[in-house]
Design a protein around this motif. Sequence first.
Motif, PDB file in Angstrom:
ATOM      1  N   ARG A   1       0.620  -1.175  -0.118  1.00  0.00           N
ATOM      2  CA  ARG A   1       0.040  -0.059   0.020  1.00  0.00           C
ATOM      3  C   ARG A   1       0.849   1.416   0.154  1.00  0.00           C
ATOM      4  O   ARG A   1       0.482   2.389   0.740  1.00  0.00           O
ATOM      5  N   PHE A   2       2.178   1.073  -0.737  1.00  0.00           N
ATOM      6  CA  PHE A   2       2.786   2.455  -1.177  1.00  0.00           C
ATOM      7  C   PHE A   2       2.075   3.043  -2.176  1.00  0.00           C
ATOM      8  O   PHE A   2       2.138   2.526  -3.325  1.00  0.00           O
ATOM      9  N   ASP A   3       1.516   4.308  -2.259  1.00  0.00           N
ATOM     10  CA  ASP A   3       0.935   4.965  -3.231  1.00  0.00           C
ATOM     11  C   ASP A   3       1.986   5.534  -3.994  1.00  0.00           C
ATOM     12  O   ASP A   3       1.779   5.589  -5.220  1.00  0.00           O
ATOM     13  N   TYR A   4       3.188   6.145  -3.750  1.00  0.00           N
ATOM     14  CA  TYR A   4       4.283   6.809  -4.525  1.00  0.00           C
ATOM     15  C   TYR A   4       5.656   6.338  -4.175  1.00  0.00           C
ATOM     16  O   TYR A   4       5.764   5.588  -3.251  1.00  0.00           O
ATOM     17  N   TYR A   5       6.426   6.439  -5.433  1.00  0.00           N
ATOM     18  CA  TYR A   5       7.945   5.901  -5.122  1.00  0.00           C
ATOM     19  C   TYR A   5       8.572   6.416  -6.092  1.00  0.00           C
ATOM     20  O   TYR A   5       8.204   7.030  -7.046  1.00  0.00           O
ATOM     21  N   GLY A   6       9.836   6.271  -5.941  1.00  0.00           N
ATOM     22  CA  GLY A   6      11.011   6.759  -6.945  1.00  0.00           C
ATOM     23  C   GLY A   6      12.135   5.991  -6.502  1.00  0.00           C
ATOM     24  O   GLY A   6      12.648   5.686  -5.528  1.00  0.00           O
ATOM     25  N   LEU A   7      12.807   5.659  -7.849  1.00  0.00           N
ATOM     26  CA  LEU A   7      14.341   4.996  -7.688  1.00  0.00           C
ATOM     27  C   LEU A   7      15.147   6.085  -8.375  1.00  0.00           C
ATOM     28  O   LEU A   7      14.900   6.501  -9.602  1.00  0.00           O
ATOM     29  N   LEU A   8      16.139   6.666  -7.605  1.00  0.00           N
ATOM     30  CA  LEU A   8      16.845   7.933  -8.235  1.00  0.00           C
ATOM     31  C   LEU A   8      18.145   7.793  -8.121  1.00  0.00           C
ATOM     32  O   LEU A   8      18.687   7.024  -6.903  1.00  0.00           O
ATOM     33  N   ARG A   9      19.189   8.348  -8.996  1.00  0.00           N
ATOM     34  CA  ARG A   9      20.520   8.353  -8.518  1.00  0.00           C
ATOM     35  C   ARG A   9      20.490   9.624  -7.719  1.00  0.00           C
ATOM     36  O   ARG A   9      19.699  10.311  -7.587  1.00  0.00           O
ATOM     37  N   HIS A  10      21.737   9.498  -6.688  1.00  0.00           N
ATOM     38  CA  HIS A  10      21.840  10.482  -5.801  1.00  0.00           C
ATOM     39  C   HIS A  10      22.052  12.022  -6.250  1.00  0.00           C
ATOM     40  O   HIS A  10      22.897  12.171  -7.082  1.00  0.00           O
ATOM     41  N   PRO A  11      21.361  12.758  -6.300  1.00  0.00           N
ATOM     42  CA  PRO A  11      21.262  14.209  -6.383  1.00  0.00           C
ATOM     43  C   PRO A  11      22.550  15.120  -5.532  1.00  0.00           C
ATOM     44  O   PRO A  11      22.706  14.633  -4.476  1.00  0.00           O
ATOM     45  N   LYS A  12      23.371  15.787  -6.539  1.00  0.00           N
ATOM     46  CA  LYS A  12      24.210  16.553  -5.759  1.00  0.00           C
ATOM     47  C   LYS A  12      23.612  18.044  -5.597  1.00  0.00           C
ATOM     48  O   LYS A  12      22.752  18.284  -6.027  1.00  0.00           O
TER      49      LYS A  12
END
Length: 246
Positions: free
Chosen positions: A34-45
Amino acid sequence: MSVNQIIQFLVVADECRSPEEVVVELEKLLRVYRFDYYGLLRHPKPHENPMKLVLVGRWPDRWPETYIAKKFVLIDPTIRYLAQAQKGFRWRDTIVAFRNDPHRKRMERMMGESIRFGLEDGYIFPIHGRQGLLGNMTLGGKPVDLSPVEMSLFDAVAKKAFWRLLELKKETDELDAAASVDTKMTRREMEVLNYLADGMTSNEISKVLQISNHTVDWYMNGIQDKLNAKNRQHVVALALRLGLIT
């Protein structure tokens, strides 16, 4: 909630033959929890738009635009905490770590705004490589309580999904380049590189390392050649991009 769904994803992800298949399997797992939102991201500087580093994700309408417009990445307590985290953590726990921070009020306003967008709580799972923090998986929406076992398993899910997506998107070249450069760099070259990134001159570095200016310049030239850099500023920029320094 059963951990069997998590284990199933870890097995099936290796059998996926396209990024889209990985996303389908990941979203199937997130629906169970029941996670509505998600993201897989490279680490921002710092000062970098984190949304341009998104491998895949789903966010509330207009939240990414709001996040960017208000420059939340500069004070986001979850991103700041992420820099020192070795394992997954809950969003709401991060604000406590910055209770004496001068930006505490802005952090609280940001968290309040995220709640209005439907991001009431969530988790972030850091993804590390040999060069340090490479990216993260963030999950959010309504509050979800994960057990310690589930936290550990979601750490594994983050790593599996991140690397499988990069592999299928054929975007591992830059990360592989960082690894290959790292194996060629000597310990002394890495020391010089880090001092250079701190803004130190050859003279200052020579005093710290107790070597001559000429020797420092010799190391600098070697580093520049290995990175195919045009000048010292370019050396630092490439080293940051490759994850050799943070």
